[in-house]
Design an enzyme around this catalytic site. Structure first.
Site, PDB file in Angstrom:
ATOM      1  N   HIS A  88       1.335  -1.482  -0.159  1.00  0.00           N
ATOM      2  CA  HIS A  88       0.285  -0.231   0.254  1.00  0.00           C
ATOM      3  C   HIS A  88       0.968   1.771   0.029  1.00  0.00           C
ATOM      4  O   HIS A  88       0.335   2.108   0.264  1.00  0.00           O
ATOM      5  CB  HIS A  88      -1.100  -0.087   1.223  1.00  0.00           C
ATOM      6  CG  HIS A  88      -1.858  -1.272   0.981  1.00  0.00           C
ATOM      7  ND1 HIS A  88      -2.658  -1.182  -0.339  1.00  0.00           N
ATOM      8  CD2 HIS A  88      -2.399  -2.366   1.503  1.00  0.00           C
ATOM      9  CE1 HIS A  88      -3.382  -2.017   0.439  1.00  0.00           C
ATOM     10  NE2 HIS A  88      -3.320  -3.231   1.391  1.00  0.00           N
TER      11      HIS A  88
ATOM     12  N   ASP B 241      -2.051 -10.947  -2.462  1.00  0.00           N
ATOM     13  CA  ASP B 241      -2.918 -10.602  -1.197  1.00  0.00           C
ATOM     14  C   ASP B 241      -4.201 -10.246  -1.660  1.00  0.00           C
ATOM     15  O   ASP B 241      -4.610  -9.749  -2.514  1.00  0.00           O
ATOM     16  CB  ASP B 241      -1.516  -9.069  -0.658  1.00  0.00           C
ATOM     17  CG  ASP B 241      -2.311  -8.503   0.777  1.00  0.00           C
ATOM     18  OD1 ASP B 241      -1.521  -8.517   1.310  1.00  0.00           O
ATOM     19  OD2 ASP B 241      -3.429  -8.107   0.756  1.00  0.00           O
TER      20      ASP B 241
ATOM     21  N   ASP C 141      -4.729 -13.575   3.425  1.00  0.00           N
ATOM     22  CA  ASP C 141      -5.600 -12.711   3.839  1.00  0.00           C
ATOM     23  C   ASP C 141      -6.676 -13.537   2.880  1.00  0.00           C
ATOM     24  O   ASP C 141      -8.500 -12.769   3.055  1.00  0.00           O
ATOM     25  CB  ASP C 141      -6.080 -11.575   4.011  1.00  0.00           C
ATOM     26  CG  ASP C 141      -4.716 -10.606   3.440  1.00  0.00           C
ATOM     27  OD1 ASP C 141      -4.221 -10.685   2.158  1.00  0.00           O
ATOM     28  OD2 ASP C 141      -4.361  -9.273   3.192  1.00  0.00           O
TER      29      ASP C 141
HETATM   30  C1  OKP Z   1      -3.418  -4.919   4.256  1.00  0.00           C
HETATM   31  B1  OKP Z   1      -2.016  -5.347   3.456  1.00  0.00           B
HETATM   32  C2  OKP Z   1     -10.276  -3.969   9.174  1.00  0.00           C
HETATM   33  C3  OKP Z   1      -9.318  -2.040   8.539  1.00  0.00           C
HETATM   34  C4  OKP Z   1      -8.679  -2.656   8.050  1.00  0.00           C
HETATM   35  C5  OKP Z   1      -6.294  -2.241   6.828  1.00  0.00           C
HETATM   36  C6  OKP Z   1      -6.421  -2.559   5.648  1.00  0.00           C
HETATM   37  C7  OKP Z   1      -4.617  -3.299   5.613  1.00  0.00           C
HETATM   38  C8  OKP Z   1      -4.388  -4.193   4.591  1.00  0.00           C
HETATM   39  N1  OKP Z   1     -11.083  -3.268  10.044  1.00  0.00           N
HETATM   40  N2  OKP Z   1      -7.699  -1.440   6.782  1.00  0.00           N
HETATM   41  O1  OKP Z   1      -3.384  -5.656   2.230  1.00  0.00           O
HETATM   42  O2  OKP Z   1      -2.701  -6.696   4.191  1.00  0.00           O
HETATM   43 ZN    ZN Z   2      -3.757  -7.612   2.588  1.00  0.00          ZN
END
Ligand code: OKP
Ligand code: ZN
Length: 372
Positions: free
Chosen positions: A171, A207, A296
Site C-alpha cells: 500500500h 494479497d 488474507d
Molecule cells: C494491508 B495488507 C480492518 C480494516 C483494515 C487496512 C487494511 C490494510 C491491509 N477492519 N484496513 O494489504 O494486507
Molecule cells: Zn492485504
C-alpha cells in the site's frame, strides 16, 4: 528454498489500530511473522539467512526522500512534542476538496508539509490503519533489507527465495505510507532487479487487497508489469483504486492489470484468476517474478471475505513456479494467525515442487481451526 528473516520486526510492536475511528485490536501484529518463522523452521527444508544492510539508496530509488525522513523522525517528534499516545496517527488529511479551485501550483506552494507530527502523519499517510511506534522505522528498514537480500539470493542463482517481510509494503506509494505499510518492499525489490539486470520485471500481487502503492509507483513505467488479484474496491480497502479499468498510462499503458474478485471468491475462482495473471506475465520478457504474497485470501481471515483453503496455496505456488521464471517471494498480509505458518509452508513447498503434508505439531486442519 532460502528464507530471509530479521527479528527487527519485533520492534514494530503494534497492539491497537484504529478502524473507522474506533480502537480495535491490531491485525498486523508481530505474532504473524513469528508464526510463519516457526512453521518454516519446523519444516526443516527452509534454511534461514539474516538480511544484509543495503542502505537508503534503493529506498529513495522508489520513495520520496521526504517520506523516509518523516518516518525516521516521526516517533521522536511525538516524544518531543510531549504527546502521550500509544502510537502516531494523523489528525487531519489533505482531502483534495480542501483545495478545490486552487491550481496544482498553488496547492504545492501552500499545502506544504506541516511541522507538527499529527499534521505530518496526514501529509504523508493514507489512513489511520498504519500506527507508527518507536520501533517502526527500524522494522520497516529491516523489511526492505529482507526484500533486497531475497533479491540478492535470486540474482545470485537461486531459483526462488522467500523474504519474510514485516511490516508489509504494497500500500506504500512513492510519497505515502498506509494500510500497515511504510516502505514498498516489493516495489523496491522490483526496481533493484530492473537496475541490476536491465530486464523487464513482473510483480504478481496475490494479497487480498489491491496494492495501490505498487500500482502507483510503476503506473507510467514500461519496464515493470504489475498484475494483482484482489477484492473489488467497491467493497474493500483501499476503496479508491484497484478496478479493472486501471491499466497504466504513458510507457506504462497496458502494463497494469487488476483482477478484482467478488466476495466469497473460492478456490476455483481464484485459480482461474491466477491463470489469467500468469498469462499476462508470460506475455512479456523477463526472468524474474516478484510475488507480493498475502494470506488474507484465506477463508478464516478476519478482514478478508474470500474462501480459499490451504490446499489452494500449494497449487498457486506450483502454478507460479511452473512459469519457469525465478521467484522473489515477499510476504505481505494475512491476519488469521493460527493458519499463517501452514499456508506459507503450503505455498512455498508448492513453488518448490514438494508435496504438502501438514505439520503434525501444528494441530489444525485445512481451515486453520485449532484442533484442541
Ligand atoms: C494491508 B495488507 C480492518 C480494516 C483494515 C487496512 C487494511 C490494510 C491491509 N477492519 N484496513 O494489504 O494486507
Ligand atoms: Zn492485504
Amino acid at each position: 528454498m532460502q528464507v530471509v528473516y530479521s527479528p527487527a520486526h519485533l520492534g514494530h510492536d503494534i497492539t491497537v489500530e484504529t478502524f473507522m475511528g474506533m480502537p480495535i485490536p491490531a491485525n498486523e501484529v508481530a505474532e504473524r511473522a513469528e508464526k510463519i518463522r516457526w512453521a518454516l523452521e519446523a519444516d526443516g527444508g527452509f534454511p534461514f539467512a539474516a538480511p544484509t544492510d543495503h542502505g537508503e539508496a534503493p529506498i529513495t530509488a522508489v520513495h520520496d526522500p521526504g517520506l523516509v525522513r518523516f518516518l525516521e523522525v516521526a516517533w521522536s517528534e511525538v516524544r518531543r512534542q510531549g504527546l502521550v499516545r500509544p502510537f502516531l496517527s494523523a489528525d487531519t488529511y489533505p482531502n483534495r476538496q480542501m483545495f478545490e479551485g486552487m491550481t496544482p501550483e498553488a496547492v504545492s506552494r501552500l499545502a506544504r508539509e506541516p511541522e507538527q507530527a499529527a499534521g505530518r502523519a496526514g501529509f504523508w499517510g493514507l489512513d489511520t490503519a498504519a500506527p507508527l511506534v518507536a520501533g517502526t522505522y527500524s522494522a520497516a528498514r529491516a523489511a526492505v533489507d529482507v526484500a533486497l537480500t531475497t533479491v540478492d539470493l535470486v540474482l545470485g542463482g537461486a531459483t526462488s527465495a522467500y523474504g519474510l517481510c514485516r511490516p508489509p509494503g504494497h500500500h506504500a506509494a512513492r510519497s505515502m505510507y498506509g494500510g500497515y505499510c511504510f516502505f514498498n518492499n516489493a516495489a523496491i525489490a522490483a526496481e533493484a532487479i530492473v537496475r541490476a539486470t536491465g530486464e523487464r520485471v513482473a510483480i504478481l500481487d496475490v494479497d487480498y487487497h489491491h496494492g495501490n502503492g505498487t500500482q502507483q509507483i510503476f503506473w507510467n513505467r514500461g519496464d515493470v508489469r504489475y498484475v494483482s488479484i484482489h477484492a473489488d474496491p467497491d467493497r474493500a480497502y483501499p476503496y479508491f483504486l484497484g478496478r479493472a479499468d486501471e491499466v497504466g498510462e504513458g510507457a506504462g499503458a497496458g502494463e497494469n492489470l487488476n483482477l478484482p474478485l467478488r466476495g466469497g471468491a473460492a478456490n476455483d475462482d481464484y485459480l482461474a484468476a491466477v491463470d489469467t495473471a500468469l498469462e499476462a506475465i508470460l506475455a512479456v520478457t523477463g526472468s524474474v517474478i516478484v510475488v507480493s504474497l498475502g494470506f488474507d485470501t484465506y477463508g478464516l481471515d478476519p478482514i478478508g471475505d474470500f474462501a480459499l483453503t490451504t490446499d489452494v496455496y500449494h497449487e498457486v505456488g506450483r502454478r507460479v513456479a511452473a512459469t519457469g521464471r525465478r521467484l522473489v517471494v515477499l510476504q505481505e498480509g494475512g491476519y488469521h494467525r493460527p493458519s499463517l505458518g501452514e499456508n506459507a509452508r503450503a505455498w512455498l513447498r508448492g513453488a518448490e515442487g514438494r508435496a504438502f503434508d501438514p505439520l503434525p505439531a501444528a494441530g489444525f486442519g485445512d481451515h486453520g481451526v485449532v484442533a484442541g
